[in-house]
Design an enzyme around this catalytic site. Structure first.
Site, PDB file in Angstrom:
ATOM      1  N   ASP A 337     -37.561   5.014  -1.513  1.00 26.21           N
ATOM      2  CA  ASP A 337     -38.254   5.654  -0.629  1.00 26.21           C
ATOM      3  C   ASP A 337     -39.554   6.212  -0.912  1.00 26.21           C
ATOM      4  O   ASP A 337     -39.640   6.842  -1.977  1.00 26.21           O
ATOM      5  CB  ASP A 337     -37.140   7.071  -0.160  1.00 26.21           C
ATOM      6  N   ARG A 339     -42.054   7.635   0.911  1.00 29.44           N
ATOM      7  CA  ARG A 339     -42.795   8.598   1.943  1.00 29.44           C
ATOM      8  C   ARG A 339     -43.111   9.835   1.154  1.00 29.44           C
ATOM      9  O   ARG A 339     -42.730  10.237   0.278  1.00 29.44           O
ATOM     10  CB  ARG A 339     -41.665   9.052   2.834  1.00 29.44           C
TER      11      ARG A 339
END
Length: 425
Positions: A337, A339
Site C-alpha cells: 500500500d 497511498r
C-alpha cells in the site's frame, strides 16, 4: 495530559544549535526522537545523542540533497512498515578516523548538510544513515524524518537534521514514552513537541493545495458540488463531491460524513468485479446524499493502492496465477500500500471539515488522516459487495491488511452479504 512546548520555541532552539524532542502519533511508532540541525552538529551534541538514544543515528535530508549526493536507497523495495526511506550509509571521506566517534559522525553530518558537498566527498558504507524525506514534509508523511527537515528549514537552515530514538531509563529494553520524555526534557532544558503540533502549525501557516474550479454535478445519487483541487508538489488533480453546507453560517464543520476514496479506473469506471471499489464509491455517495451533508473526496494518483494503473494490471496477471493482492505487489517489487493521505487531509481542512465520521473499512486510513489534525469521531463501515471474482481479494484485505470485513466466510454467489446496498438507496 503531558505538558508540551510551542513549535516556535522548538524552531528557535533548532536555529540556535540545540536539540529538541519530537513525539509522533501514538498509533504510529509512539516514540520520541532527539533532533537537531545537521549543520549545527558538534561532538558534544552527537555524544549527548548517543548517550541517551539507541545510537542508530540518522540524518534526514531533502530529496534534492539526496539526489545531488547520489544517496541511493538502502534496498530497492522499501519494506519498512512506516515507510522510512533509508539510504546507503556514509562517512565523510576526509577529516575523520574510523567514522564511528562522536567527532567523526558530527563531521559527516555537517558535510551532508553543506550545500557545497558532492557525492565524491563521502565513502560508502559508513556510520551515518541518511534518510530521504518526503517532499512536503510532515504534511505528506507524519514521521520524524520529515519533522527534522521541516524544523531545520523553518529555522532558516539547510534542510538536513539529525535524529535518534530516546531510550527509556525505566526499561532499557524499550523506548521512552511521553511522560518520561517530559521529565527528560525538563532535566536537560529541551523543548518537547509533537508531530501533530508541527503539522497544525504548518497547516495554519502554509498551503500546499490550490482550489481551482467548482461546478454543480447532478448524479443518480442526487446533486453534488464538485470542487476541483491541484496539489502543488505533485501537480495531481483531485475532486471533492460536497453535499450540503460543511462549514458556514449554519454549520461548524463538525460531525461531517466523509469518504476518502482512492481512484480506481477498473472498478469505478469499468465496473470490474475484481474489487469492491466501484460499489464502495456508489455506497458512499448514496450515504452522503441520504444524510444531506458530507464529502466524498476522490483522490487521484491512488490507483492500485498507489502503484499505478499499469502495475495494477500486472498484479492482476499474478493474481490469476495464484498470488494474492499483497504478494502480487511484493513480487513486482512494489509496496502493498503506497497511498499518502496528506493532500487529502489538506483538502478536507480547506473545505472546512473539523471533525468527521469516516466511511471506511480500513483502520489504517483512520491513522493516515488522524495525524493531520483532523478529529475522527467515528469510523463508519461501508457495505461489502462480494462476488466470486473478488471474494479472495476481500479475504486478503481482511486477513493480511487488517480491513474490518465481516461475513466473508459465509459467502456464496447466490447470497448478498448483510448491509449490501441495492439500487434503490
Amino acid at each position: 495530559m503531558t505538558r508540551l512546548d510551542s513549535v516556535e520555541r522548538a524552531v528557535a532552539d533548532i536555529g540556535a544549535g540545540k536539540a529538541v524532542i519530537v513525539i509522533d502519533d501514538e498509533d504510529r511508532e509512539n516514540e520520541g526522537d532527539l533532533i537537531f540541525a545537521a549543520e549545527k552538529a558538534t561532538p558534544e551534541l552527537v555524544a549527548f545523542m548517543v548517550r541517551y538514544t539507541s545510537g542508530y543515528l540518522c540524518v534526514p535530508l531533502d530529496g534534492a540533497v539526496c539526489d545531488r549526493l547520489g544517496l541511493l536507497p538502502m534496498y530497492a523495495v522499501n519494506q519498512d512498515k512506516h515507510g522510512t526511506a533509508y539510504t546507503v550509509t556514509v562517512d565523510a571521506k576526509n577529516g575523520v578516523g574510523t567514522g564511528i566517534s562522536a567527532s567523526d559522525r558530527a563531521t559527516t553530518m555537517r558535510l551532508l548538510a553543506d550545500p557545497a558537498s558532492v557525492a565524491e566527498d563521502f565513502t560508502r558504507p559508513g556510520h551515518v544513515v541518511p534518510l530521504r524525506a518526503k517532499d512536503g514534509g510532515v504534511l505528506r508523511r507524519p514521521g520524524h524524518t520529515e519533522a527534522a527537515v521541516d524544523l531545520a528549514r523553518m529555522a532558516g537552515l539547510q534542510p538536513a537534521g539529525a535524529i535518534c530514538e530516546i531510550v527509556s531509563r525505566k526499561d532499557e529494553g524499550s523506548m521512552a514514552q511521553t511522560d518520561e520524555l517530559r521529565v527528560f526534557a525538563d532535566e536537560h532544558g529541551l523543548a518537547l513537541i509533537t508531530i501533530a503540533d508541527l503539522i497544525e502549525w504548518r497547516r495554519k501557516h502554509e498551503k500546499h493545495i490550490e482550489r481551482v474550479a467548482e461546478a454543480r454535478i447532478p448524479t443518480r445519487r442526487g446533486e453534488f458540488r464538485a470542487i476541483g483541487y491541484t496539489s502543488i508538489y505533485e501537480n495531481v488533480e483531485h475532486v471533492a463531491l460536497v453535499r450540503g453546507e460543511i462549514a458556514g453560517p449554519n454549520s461548524d464543520g463538525d460531525d461531517v460524513l466523509v469518504r476518502v476514496h482512492s481512484e480506481c479506473l477498473t472498478g469505478d469506471v469499468f465496473g470490474s468485479r475484481r474489487c469492491d471499489c466501484g460499489s464502495q464509491l456508489d455506497a458512499a455517495m448514496a450515504m452522503v446524499a441520504r444524510e444531506g451533508r458530507g464529502v466524498v473526496l476522490y483522490m487521484r494518483g491512488h490507483e492500485g493502492r498507489g502503484i499505478g494503473l499499469l502495475h495494477k494490471l500486472q498484479t492482476y496477471q499474478l493474481q490469476d496465477a495464484g498470488d494474492d493482492t499483497v504478494d502480487a505487489n511484493l513480487k513486482l517489487g512494489l509496496p502493498a500500500d503506497a497511498r499518502d493521505y496528506g493532500i487529502g487531509a489538506q483538502i478536507l481542512v480547506d473545505l472546512g471539515v473539523r471533525s468527521m465520521r469516516l466511511l471506511t473499512n480500513n483502520p489504517a486510513k483512520r491513522v493516515g488522516l488522524d495525524g493531520y489534525g483532523l478529529h475522527i469521531i467515528e469510523r463508519v463501515p461501508l457495505p461489502v459487495r462480494a462476488n466470486a471474482e473478488n471474494i479472495r481479494y476481500l479475504m486478503t484485505k481482511r486477513d493480511r491488511m487488517g480491513h474490518d470485513l465481516t461475513g466473508l466466510d459465509d459467502f456464496h454467489e447466490s447470497v448478498h452479504l448483510p448491509g449490501e446496498f441495492g439500487g434503490a438507496l
